[in-house]
Design a protein around this motif. Structure first.
Motif, PDB file in Angstrom:
ATOM      1  N   TYR A   1      -5.998  -3.493   6.518  1.00 35.39           N
ATOM      2  CA  TYR A   1      -5.211  -3.724   5.303  1.00 35.39           C
ATOM      3  C   TYR A   1      -5.358  -5.192   4.928  1.00 35.39           C
ATOM      4  CZ  TYR A   1      -3.008   0.807   5.879  1.00 35.39           C
ATOM      5  OH  TYR A   1      -2.781   2.155   5.992  1.00 35.39           O
TER       6      TYR A   1
ATOM      7  N   ILE B   1      -3.590   4.930  -0.172  1.00 36.11           N
ATOM      8  CA  ILE B   1      -4.352   4.532   1.007  1.00 36.11           C
ATOM      9  C   ILE B   1      -3.609   4.883   2.285  1.00 36.11           C
ATOM     10  CG2 ILE B   1      -5.179   2.492   2.258  1.00 36.11           C
ATOM     11  CD1 ILE B   1      -6.128   1.432  -0.473  1.00 36.11           C
TER      12      ILE B   1
ATOM     13  N   TYR C   1       0.821  -1.214   0.000  1.00 39.50           N
ATOM     14  CA  TYR C   1       0.000   0.000   0.000  1.00 39.50           C
ATOM     15  C   TYR C   1       0.853   1.261   0.000  1.00 39.50           C
ATOM     16  CZ  TYR C   1      -3.972  -3.029   0.516  1.00 39.50           C
ATOM     17  OH  TYR C   1      -4.924  -3.986   0.273  1.00 39.50           O
TER      18      TYR C   1
ATOM     19  N   ASN D   1     -12.086   5.844  -2.345  1.00 41.61           N
ATOM     20  CA  ASN D   1     -11.912   4.469  -1.882  1.00 41.61           C
ATOM     21  C   ASN D   1     -13.285   3.930  -1.483  1.00 41.61           C
ATOM     22  OD1 ASN D   1     -11.298   2.036  -0.668  1.00 41.61           O
ATOM     23  ND2 ASN D   1      -9.418   2.799   0.272  1.00 41.61           N
TER      24      ASN D   1
ATOM     25  N   GLU E   1       2.135   1.286  -3.857  1.00 44.85           N
ATOM     26  CA  GLU E   1       1.189   1.244  -4.967  1.00 44.85           C
ATOM     27  C   GLU E   1      -0.053   2.112  -4.834  1.00 44.85           C
ATOM     28  OE1 GLU E   1       2.023  -0.487  -7.641  1.00 44.85           O
ATOM     29  OE2 GLU E   1       3.820  -1.302  -6.684  1.00 44.85           O
ATOM     30  N   THR E   2      -0.356   2.621  -3.643  1.00 41.80           N
ATOM     31  CA  THR E   2      -1.641   3.298  -3.443  1.00 41.80           C
ATOM     32  C   THR E   2      -1.493   4.556  -2.594  1.00 41.80           C
ATOM     33  OG1 THR E   2      -2.333   2.329  -1.322  1.00 41.80           O
ATOM     34  CG2 THR E   2      -2.673   0.975  -3.307  1.00 41.80           C
TER      35      THR E   2
ATOM     36  N   TRP F   1      -4.290  14.523  -2.139  1.00 41.37           N
ATOM     37  CA  TRP F   1      -5.391  13.595  -1.847  1.00 41.37           C
ATOM     38  C   TRP F   1      -6.234  14.128  -0.695  1.00 41.37           C
ATOM     39  CZ3 TRP F   1      -5.802   9.534  -5.120  1.00 41.37           C
ATOM     40  CH2 TRP F   1      -4.664   9.208  -5.884  1.00 41.37           C
TER      41      TRP F   1
ATOM     42  N   PRO G   1      -3.031  -7.810  -1.216  1.00 45.33           N
ATOM     43  CA  PRO G   1      -3.578  -7.387  -2.508  1.00 45.33           C
ATOM     44  C   PRO G   1      -4.282  -8.502  -3.279  1.00 45.33           C
ATOM     45  CG  PRO G   1      -1.173  -7.207  -2.475  1.00 45.33           C
ATOM     46  CD  PRO G   1      -1.599  -7.530  -1.096  1.00 45.33           C
TER      47      PRO G   1
END
Length: 172
Positions: free
Chosen positions: A96, A34, A28, A134, A31-32, A163, A99
């Protein structure tokens, strides 16, 4: 990869889980949006975080484990909301999921176990910040009775953009 029929168990996280938990979190981070962490962690760097979630008390770590392989598929935590003493009856919660294990109800299973564990604690509210967009996290939190209380606009910068974070609260 576990199948849909894999039996899942939820238990308290232990030090032996540290590498797998770090791997999930680092996905996370890399890649994100979040999490607003921007650099990956080593397991040793995450040890203090793990140890801050004991088996009892208001700050818990629950892990979902595939029964047949003992693979950790996700985790949920309750952590201090803020450091000042008057916030002691509030926690921030997170989930979490590995993935490859999404959309199988693991987040729901983890949050159920986490909130069951917290039910006997001297807590008043749980808070969750959800980087936007999300939809899956929003649905999960609403399913557990969280209600939207506001949005911090462009509060974090990651991957070259700003964000928003929508904040939710739940009475405990």
């Amino acid at each position: 990869m576990p199948t849909e029929r894999t039996e899942l168990q939820v238990r308290t996280g232990v030090e032996g889980d540290l590498e797998a938990l770090t791997d999930i979190y680092n996905h996370y981070v890399r890649e994100t949006p979040i999490t607003f962490d921007t650099a990956v962690f080593t397991p040793e760097e995450r040890r203090r975080w793990l140890l801050s979630h004991p088996e009892d008390g208001p700050y818990r770590l629950k892990v979902a484990v595939a029964g047949d392989s003992n693979e950790i598929l996700g985790y949920a935590t309750s952590s201090p909301y803020r450091a000042k003493p008057a916030y002691a009856t509030s926690v921030e919660t997170t989930v979490y999921v590995a993935p490859h294990a999404g959309r199988r109800g693991i987040g729901t299973l983890l949050y159920g176990a986490l909130f069951d564990a917290l039910s006997g604690e001297d807590l008043h509210r749980a808070y969750a910040g959800i980087a936007q967009p999300n939809a899956a996290s929003t649905r999960l939190h609403e399913r557990f009775g969280f209600r939207y209380v506001g949005t911090y606009r462009e509060v974090g910068r990651k991957f070259g953009r700003y964000w928003d974070v929508a904040w939710y609260e739940k009475e405990l």
